[in-house]
Write a protein that holds these residues in place. Structure first.
Motif, PDB file in Angstrom:
ATOM      1  N   PRO A  92       0.823  -1.217   0.000  1.00  0.00           N
ATOM      2  CA  PRO A  92       0.000   0.000   0.000  1.00  0.00           C
ATOM      3  C   PRO A  92       0.857   1.267   0.000  1.00  0.00           C
ATOM      4  O   PRO A  92       1.932   1.318   0.597  1.00  0.00           O
ATOM      5  CB  PRO A  92      -0.807  -0.126   1.297  1.00  0.00           C
ATOM      6  CG  PRO A  92      -0.814  -1.588   1.611  1.00  0.00           C
ATOM      7  CD  PRO A  92       0.505  -2.107   1.125  1.00  0.00           C
ATOM      8  N   VAL A  93       0.370   2.283  -0.701  1.00  0.00           N
ATOM      9  CA  VAL A  93       1.062   3.580  -0.746  1.00  0.00           C
ATOM     10  C   VAL A  93       0.736   4.347   0.529  1.00  0.00           C
ATOM     11  O   VAL A  93      -0.444   4.552   0.853  1.00  0.00           O
ATOM     12  CB  VAL A  93       0.620   4.384  -1.981  1.00  0.00           C
ATOM     13  CG1 VAL A  93       1.330   5.742  -2.008  1.00  0.00           C
ATOM     14  CG2 VAL A  93       0.920   3.617  -3.262  1.00  0.00           C
ATOM     15  N   PRO A  94       1.743   4.778   1.288  1.00  0.00           N
ATOM     16  CA  PRO A  94       1.475   5.508   2.531  1.00  0.00           C
ATOM     17  C   PRO A  94       0.728   6.813   2.261  1.00  0.00           C
ATOM     18  O   PRO A  94       0.895   7.431   1.202  1.00  0.00           O
ATOM     19  CB  PRO A  94       2.880   5.780   3.084  1.00  0.00           C
ATOM     20  CG  PRO A  94       3.775   4.811   2.395  1.00  0.00           C
ATOM     21  CD  PRO A  94       3.179   4.582   1.043  1.00  0.00           C
ATOM     22  N   PRO A  95      -0.098   7.254   3.215  1.00  0.00           N
ATOM     23  CA  PRO A  95      -0.827   8.522   3.037  1.00  0.00           C
ATOM     24  C   PRO A  95       0.089   9.714   2.780  1.00  0.00           C
ATOM     25  O   PRO A  95      -0.250  10.617   2.021  1.00  0.00           O
ATOM     26  CB  PRO A  95      -1.588   8.681   4.357  1.00  0.00           C
ATOM     27  CG  PRO A  95      -1.721   7.291   4.892  1.00  0.00           C
ATOM     28  CD  PRO A  95      -0.482   6.568   4.453  1.00  0.00           C
ATOM     29  N   GLY A  96       1.278   9.707   3.397  1.00  0.00           N
ATOM     30  CA  GLY A  96       2.207  10.813   3.184  1.00  0.00           C
ATOM     31  C   GLY A  96       2.672  10.911   1.750  1.00  0.00           C
ATOM     32  O   GLY A  96       2.808  12.010   1.197  1.00  0.00           O
ATOM     33  N   ARG A  97       2.885   9.763   1.108  1.00  0.00           N
ATOM     34  CA  ARG A  97       3.301   9.768  -0.292  1.00  0.00           C
ATOM     35  C   ARG A  97       2.165  10.255  -1.180  1.00  0.00           C
ATOM     36  O   ARG A  97       2.395  10.983  -2.150  1.00  0.00           O
ATOM     37  CB  ARG A  97       3.763   8.377  -0.696  1.00  0.00           C
ATOM     38  CG  ARG A  97       4.109   8.248  -2.162  1.00  0.00           C
ATOM     39  CD  ARG A  97       4.921   7.000  -2.447  1.00  0.00           C
ATOM     40  NE  ARG A  97       6.292   7.160  -1.987  1.00  0.00           N
ATOM     41  CZ  ARG A  97       7.275   6.301  -2.269  1.00  0.00           C
ATOM     42  NH1 ARG A  97       7.019   5.217  -2.976  1.00  0.00           N
ATOM     43  NH2 ARG A  97       8.498   6.511  -1.839  1.00  0.00           N
ATOM     44  N   LYS A  98       0.949   9.845  -0.874  1.00  0.00           N
ATOM     45  CA  LYS A  98      -0.199  10.328  -1.640  1.00  0.00           C
ATOM     46  C   LYS A  98      -0.339  11.845  -1.505  1.00  0.00           C
ATOM     47  O   LYS A  98      -0.645  12.544  -2.475  1.00  0.00           O
ATOM     48  CB  LYS A  98      -1.478   9.646  -1.172  1.00  0.00           C
ATOM     49  CG  LYS A  98      -1.528   8.148  -1.442  1.00  0.00           C
ATOM     50  CD  LYS A  98      -2.835   7.546  -0.964  1.00  0.00           C
ATOM     51  CE  LYS A  98      -2.879   6.047  -1.229  1.00  0.00           C
ATOM     52  NZ  LYS A  98      -4.142   5.437  -0.766  1.00  0.00           N
ATOM     53  N   LEU A 132       2.052  13.960  -1.046  1.00  0.00           N
ATOM     54  CA  LEU A 132       3.088  14.592  -1.865  1.00  0.00           C
ATOM     55  C   LEU A 132       2.612  14.745  -3.301  1.00  0.00           C
ATOM     56  O   LEU A 132       2.775  15.810  -3.915  1.00  0.00           O
ATOM     57  CB  LEU A 132       4.374  13.767  -1.820  1.00  0.00           C
ATOM     58  CG  LEU A 132       5.161  13.746  -0.502  1.00  0.00           C
ATOM     59  CD1 LEU A 132       6.361  12.820  -0.641  1.00  0.00           C
ATOM     60  CD2 LEU A 132       5.604  15.150  -0.107  1.00  0.00           C
ATOM     61  N   PHE A 133       2.040  13.677  -3.855  1.00  0.00           N
ATOM     62  CA  PHE A 133       1.587  13.729  -5.241  1.00  0.00           C
ATOM     63  C   PHE A 133       0.465  14.740  -5.420  1.00  0.00           C
ATOM     64  O   PHE A 133       0.488  15.554  -6.360  1.00  0.00           O
ATOM     65  CB  PHE A 133       1.117  12.343  -5.687  1.00  0.00           C
ATOM     66  CG  PHE A 133       0.681  12.284  -7.122  1.00  0.00           C
ATOM     67  CD1 PHE A 133       1.600  12.122  -8.139  1.00  0.00           C
ATOM     68  CD2 PHE A 133      -0.660  12.427  -7.463  1.00  0.00           C
ATOM     69  CE1 PHE A 133       1.194  12.077  -9.466  1.00  0.00           C
ATOM     70  CE2 PHE A 133      -1.077  12.382  -8.782  1.00  0.00           C
ATOM     71  CZ  PHE A 133      -0.144  12.214  -9.793  1.00  0.00           C
ATOM     72  N   PRO A 147       8.404  19.023  -9.471  1.00  0.00           N
ATOM     73  CA  PRO A 147       9.031  17.745  -9.855  1.00  0.00           C
ATOM     74  C   PRO A 147       9.414  16.844  -8.680  1.00  0.00           C
ATOM     75  O   PRO A 147       9.123  15.640  -8.713  1.00  0.00           O
ATOM     76  CB  PRO A 147      10.258  18.186 -10.668  1.00  0.00           C
ATOM     77  CG  PRO A 147       9.878  19.520 -11.225  1.00  0.00           C
ATOM     78  CD  PRO A 147       9.076  20.162 -10.141  1.00  0.00           C
ATOM     79  N   PRO A 148      10.059  17.369  -7.611  1.00  0.00           N
ATOM     80  CA  PRO A 148      10.375  16.475  -6.487  1.00  0.00           C
ATOM     81  C   PRO A 148       9.134  15.876  -5.838  1.00  0.00           C
ATOM     82  O   PRO A 148       9.147  14.698  -5.455  1.00  0.00           O
ATOM     83  CB  PRO A 148      11.123  17.396  -5.505  1.00  0.00           C
ATOM     84  CG  PRO A 148      11.628  18.516  -6.318  1.00  0.00           C
ATOM     85  CD  PRO A 148      10.635  18.719  -7.402  1.00  0.00           C
ATOM     86  N   LEU A 149       8.072  16.664  -5.721  1.00  0.00           N
ATOM     87  CA  LEU A 149       6.849  16.152  -5.097  1.00  0.00           C
ATOM     88  C   LEU A 149       6.236  15.032  -5.926  1.00  0.00           C
ATOM     89  O   LEU A 149       5.796  14.008  -5.386  1.00  0.00           O
ATOM     90  CB  LEU A 149       5.837  17.287  -4.916  1.00  0.00           C
ATOM     91  CG  LEU A 149       6.197  18.371  -3.897  1.00  0.00           C
ATOM     92  CD1 LEU A 149       5.146  19.470  -3.897  1.00  0.00           C
ATOM     93  CD2 LEU A 149       6.336  17.775  -2.500  1.00  0.00           C
TER      94      LEU A 149
END
Length: 297
Positions: free
Chosen positions: A51-57, A59-60, A98-100
């Motif tokens: 699963p993709v962590p909420p923090g990574r979501k 960021l996107f 771009p980094p996000l």
């Protein structure tokens, strides 16, 4: 009195419907919905993916929101009136978005895309740090040559194309540092820190030229403007300062991220007892049917 007129003009511009790009808004919202559906918890469990962590979501989605803020909001129109706002727009598009997006997209999604033949052929540029470093900073410097800048600002199509090219090359520049794929990592942590330091140095001349110029460099910002907050020259200097400050924050954050990852990797090595050097094993000799250890003799 003049300050009140400026604020009224600013507020009016922000709430003017014509200055919001509805088409781009629909594209960004559709991308956000698709991303959330593709990284949904149940779908990932069924497919066996982590699963993709909420923090990574977050960021996107933040990267998408800032992308729309820079190109779809009144910032685009105000940037044609205030050079400082234009530089803020560029800072967001090339140093923050771009980094996000790179960190917000999960590794399995990147692998799926990079397996496609057209992308696989172009992705090789991301494994050449020196090329990507010079490519983005070189194009960014050329963009701010007065004649080139005025030409691009005078044509909407060419300006849009310049945004696309610089966003793509900025993404390639950030990729060797922030790639989530282990097989795409071509730089060790120390080299990543040096890479970001070099990126900051290469961007400095363009900012310094804008800040310390004796006069107005860009004819696009001459004449009467909608927001007479600063003189054109002072507005130009403020734009260079804005770009330099955001550049320092972005690259500093990137260096902090690399350093923390480095510390965690070293911590894991120590936690699992991975020695830096191999421990010599005692030699064993067979002597007349008896086993004798060399270190006990």
């Amino acid at each position: 009195m003049e300050g009140g007129r400026v604020m009224d003009a600013l507020i009016g511009a922000i709430w003017t419907r014509e200055l919001w790009n509805v088409g781009l808004n629909l594209v960004v919202v559709a991308l956000g919905i698709w991303y959330m559906a593709a990284t949904g918890f149940r779908r990932e469990i069924r497919s066996g993916r982590e699963p993709v962590p909420p923090g990574r979501k977050m960021l996107f989605l933040t990267g998408l929101a800032l992308f729309y803020l820079a190109l779809g909001s009144p910032m685009e129109a105000i940037g044609h009136e205030l050079f400082s706002v234009h530089m803020l727009q560029q800072s967001i598009l090339y140093l923050i978005v771009p980094p996000l997006l790179i960190r917000g997209i999960p590794d399995w999604m990147w692998r799926h895309w990079l397996q496609r033949t057209p992308l696989r052929k172009r992705a090789v540029w991301g494994r050449r740090p020196l090329v990507t470093l010079l490519l983005f900073n070189g194009l960014f410097s050329v963009y701010h040559l007065p004649r080139v800048f005025d030409f691009l600002m005078g044509d909407e199509l060419y300006q849009l194309l310049s945004h696309i090219v610089l966003i793509l090359t900025a993404g390639l520049m950030w990729w060797p540092v922030l790639t989530p794929l282990a097989e795409e990592r071509v730089l060790q942590p120390l080299k990543k820190l040096a890479y970001l330091a070099a990126a900051g140095m290469l961007l400095t001349p363009a900012c310094a030229l804008i800040i310390f110029s004796d006069g107005l460099l860009f004819a696009s910002y001459e004449g009467t403007r909608l927001f007479p907050i600063l003189s054109p020259h002072n507005d130009q200097q403020l734009g260079g300062v804005v770009m330099k400050i955001i550049q320092e924050i972005a690259y500093g954050t990137g260096m902090g991220h690399v350093f923390l990852q480095w510390v965690r990797q070293e911590g894991k090595k120590n936690m699992y007892g991975v020695p830096d050097e191999p421990v010599p094993m005692p030699s064993v000799e067979f002597n007349g049917g008896n086993l004798e250890r060399e270190d006990l003799k």
